[in-house]
Design an enzyme around this catalytic site. Structure first.
Site, mmCIF file in Angstrom:
data_model
loop_
_atom_site.group_PDB
_atom_site.id
_atom_site.type_symbol
_atom_site.label_atom_id
_atom_site.label_comp_id
_atom_site.label_asym_id
_atom_site.label_seq_id
_atom_site.Cartn_x
_atom_site.Cartn_y
_atom_site.Cartn_z
ATOM 1 N N HIS A 64 69.987 82.347 36.511
ATOM 2 C CA HIS A 64 68.683 82.430 35.846
ATOM 3 C C HIS A 64 67.683 81.525 36.554
ATOM 4 O O HIS A 64 68.013 80.417 36.981
ATOM 5 C CB HIS A 64 68.811 82.045 34.372
ATOM 6 N N CYS A 115 65.900 83.993 27.213
ATOM 7 C CA CYS A 115 65.919 84.646 28.532
ATOM 8 C C CYS A 115 67.219 85.363 28.866
ATOM 9 O O CYS A 115 67.315 85.977 29.930
ATOM 10 C CB CYS A 115 65.623 83.616 29.615
ATOM 11 N N GLU A 170 61.993 88.492 24.547
ATOM 12 C CA GLU A 170 61.451 87.586 23.537
ATOM 13 C C GLU A 170 59.966 87.851 23.331
ATOM 14 O O GLU A 170 59.269 87.055 22.711
ATOM 15 C CB GLU A 170 61.710 86.129 23.894
ATOM 16 N N ASN A 200 58.876 83.280 36.434
ATOM 17 C CA ASN A 200 60.001 83.445 35.512
ATOM 18 C C ASN A 200 59.736 84.619 34.581
ATOM 19 O O ASN A 200 58.897 84.527 33.682
ATOM 20 C CB ASN A 200 60.201 82.156 34.708
ATOM 21 N N SER A 206 67.614 80.042 26.213
ATOM 22 C CA SER A 206 67.446 78.843 25.400
ATOM 23 C C SER A 206 67.945 79.090 23.993
ATOM 24 O O SER A 206 67.894 80.199 23.477
ATOM 25 C CB SER A 206 65.971 78.425 25.378
#
Length: 345
Positions: free
Chosen positions: A234, A112, A80, A266, A296
């Site tokens: 995750h 992600c 992203e 992350n 997301s």
């Protein structure tokens, strides 16, 4: 036709900033790191971005199994934070690792989980016989606005996986996805930092999707948590994967090898794939790994993976996740802000 992982590689920038240092600058409580179960995060150097991270991870994957890059028929890079809005990251990777020009490239986006979407795409092309090998990458230099909750965890790093049908170090026994339109996290074109729904990113987003995908795959394969030696979920922080593992029936011992977020933060599209790599770094032949990503927007991809005898032949030919964690060089917030381009005129 069996399809799986032929090789893998990771790259994590050496620079780190302590979560306590970020909290100090913004006057936050001192125990925020313990609350997140994230104590430091990886920060890209001034000349590092998603493309350079993807290249380094891909080079490690190629060298680990001594793969001829000309055999790669597809490169899919999930992120992203692609450096260009119009210019593929994957073409840079292909040129850097010495691929022939007879391969297809696409950049993927799904927050992600773009890296695991790339993995599924490569699986399909290999299984169909259209390509010999595919290269799936998840990499990010994730952003969080100054003072925002994301700033404590948004990190940099990536992982690359060579997917094929022969010489497997791990067979992918099955995959299952769960997707809905859930606006928990977003960033519009031209906006430097993402926005998010705060607590809304938890139950209706992360937990709902991870648990639905995980349960869907176990039901599909007729398996239970106790059938697996390891599990990777995750890692937006250090709390969510521990909690979702417990909800699904996995133990802390099963997730411990792949739980790297306390040390690197992350890494977004790299998060699940780096966790898988850390697990492969120590998994033995015959052992099984359960993997579930989250992106997301929202969706999750789950995988059931069985390690083969070949893992012992190639494991130590390239740096492992713990090798990168061990070479940390710490910086303060001022230098971090410079590295991340947070100082704007």
């Amino acid at each position: 036709m069996g399809v799986g992982i032929v090789s893998y590689g990771v790259y994590i920038p050496r620079y780190r900033i302590k979560v306590d240092e970020i909290a100090r600058v913004w006057g936050e409580v001192e125990d925020i790191a313990r609350g997140l179960n994230v104590y430091e995060k990886a920060v890209p150097d001034l000349d590092e971005d998603t493309a350079t991270i993807a290249v380094e991870a891909a080079r490690n994957a190629i060298s680990r199994a001594n793969i001829d890059p000309h055999r790669i028929g597809a490169i899919y890079t999930g992120s992203e934070s692609h450096p260009y809005a119009v210019k593929p990251t994957g073409t840079i990777v292909g040129e850097a690792i010495g691929c022939s020009h007879s391969h297809t490239v696409a950049d993927m986006e799904f927050a992600c989980k773009a890296g695991t979407a790339a993995l599924q795409a490569c699986m399909g092309l290999v299984r169909s016989g259209m390509i010999d090998l595919g290269l799936a990458i998840g990499a990010d230099v994730s952003q969080g606005a100054p003072g925002d909750a994301l700033e404590y965890t948004a990190a940099a790093g990536g992982a690359a996986y060579v997917v094929g049908a022969a010489d497997l170090i791990a067979e992918i026994e099955g995959t299952y996805s769960f997707t809905t339109d859930t606006p928990d996290f977003w960033r519009r074109e031209g906006i430097p930092y993402p926005e998010h729904g705060g607590r809304f990113t938890g139950e209706p987003a992360y937990f709902k999707h991870v648990m639905s995908a995980a349960r869907g795959l176990m039901e599909l394969l007729g398996k239970k948590p106790e059938d697996y030696d390891y599990a990777v979920f995750h890692q937006p922080n250090g709390k969510f994967p521990v909690r979702v593992a417990a909800k699904l029936g996995f133990t802390k011992e099963q997730i411990a090898p792949g739980l790297v977020v306390p040390h690197i933060g992350n890494t977004y599209s790299g998060s699940t794939l780096i966790g898988l790599a850390a697990t492969l770094d120590q998994a033995e032949p015959g052992e099984s790994i359960f993997v579930t990503s989250f992106g997301s927007g929202a969706g999750s991809d789950a995988f059931s993976i069985r390690v083969t005898e070949r893992i012992n032949d190639i494991r130590d030919r390239a740096p492992g996740v713990r090798d990168y964690i061990a070479i940390a060089e710490y910086i303060d917030y001022a230098r971090y802000a410079k590295h991340k381009g947070k100082l704007r005129l």
